[in-house]
Design a protein around this motif. Sequence first.
Motif, PDB file in Angstrom:
ATOM      1  N   UNK A  65       2.062  39.769  34.713  1.00 13.41           N
ATOM      2  CA  UNK A  65       1.488  38.288  35.597  1.00 13.41           C
ATOM      3  C   UNK A  65       0.772  39.633  36.244  1.00 13.41           C
ATOM      4  N   UNK A  66       1.537  40.217  36.486  1.00 13.42           N
ATOM      5  CA  UNK A  66       0.080  40.625  37.427  1.00 13.42           C
ATOM      6  C   UNK A  66      -0.889  40.870  36.911  1.00 13.42           C
ATOM      7  N   UNK A  67      -0.546  42.080  36.145  1.00 10.77           N
ATOM      8  CA  UNK A  67      -1.952  42.453  35.009  1.00 10.77           C
ATOM      9  C   UNK A  67      -2.403  41.087  34.497  1.00 10.77           C
ATOM     10  N   UNK A  68      -1.476  40.226  34.086  1.00 13.79           N
ATOM     11  CA  UNK A  68      -2.510  39.189  33.576  1.00 13.79           C
ATOM     12  C   UNK A  68      -3.587  37.932  34.593  1.00 13.79           C
ATOM     13  N   UNK A  69      -3.022  38.314  36.044  1.00 16.56           N
ATOM     14  CA  UNK A  69      -4.098  38.097  36.723  1.00 16.56           C
ATOM     15  C   UNK A  69      -4.846  38.207  37.469  1.00 16.56           C
ATOM     16  N   UNK A  70      -5.096  39.220  37.209  1.00 19.36           N
ATOM     17  CA  UNK A  70      -6.145  40.685  37.598  1.00 19.36           C
ATOM     18  C   UNK A  70      -5.563  40.958  39.163  1.00 19.36           C
ATOM     19  N   UNK A  71      -4.748  40.953  38.811  1.00 16.88           N
ATOM     20  CA  UNK A  71      -4.178  41.837  40.453  1.00 16.88           C
ATOM     21  C   UNK A  71      -4.353  43.134  40.640  1.00 16.88           C
ATOM     22  N   UNK A  72      -4.362  43.922  41.861  1.00 17.94           N
ATOM     23  CA  UNK A  72      -3.943  44.912  42.112  1.00 17.94           C
ATOM     24  C   UNK A  72      -2.340  44.947  41.866  1.00 17.94           C
ATOM     25  N   UNK A  73      -2.525  46.436  41.252  1.00 20.60           N
ATOM     26  CA  UNK A  73      -0.930  46.189  40.781  1.00 20.60           C
ATOM     27  C   UNK A  73       0.242  47.294  42.196  1.00 20.60           C
TER      28      UNK A  73
END
Length: 227
Positions: A64-72
Amino acid sequence: MDPMFPSLPLHAAIVDLDGTMVDTLGDFVVALNRCLDDLGLPRVGRGFVERTVGKGSEHLLRSTLAHVGADPALYEAAWARYQAHYLAVNGEQAQVFPGVMQGLAWLRARGLRLACLTNKPTAFAQPLLVRKGLAGYFEQVFGGDAFERKKPDPLPLLRTCEALRSEPSRTLMIGDSSNDAQAAHAAGCPVVLVTYGYNHGEDVRAVPALAHLDRLDQLESWLARWP
């Protein structure tokens, strides 16, 4: 007798949770989006969640974090928020699939020992089973954090068979996805899959299994052919 049927009688069954017994997509969507709101990140839709669930909550959150472009690097903070939100909503948006209780009751009446094995964290799985009236069917409940590895690795199935004191060849795996089927095949367990689950957005009928059932209570007529 169908040649695909093993010749040994069944002693036990292992049943997946999300997508097999309970439609939990609503819980996932609410908890994830509340977590994303807390972090000031874009929300995700039900379709994304349906394609992504099944490999454990940690995998779901990282995806989900990757999908919304968030910092890992936000993962640890997001995980704490997600856990709190999921525990708060657990079961509120979820529904037991039609035929599940009847199917479980029939398995128990047949004398099979039952375990629930899910990639969902145990702290989420146990209260959900209680809230939905399913806990009493199971001798054992194992979440994705119960063992060193998760499905599709065979280890959780093998350990669950040990807990049930049943040989894998006599323990039926009931699931909704390729994760369940891969784990079962590798562990030596016969497997049936329900057609209404999630399976990463793909048609589960393409996944090799002894049967693909539209309802769990169809087990009664299907297993009538078993020795």
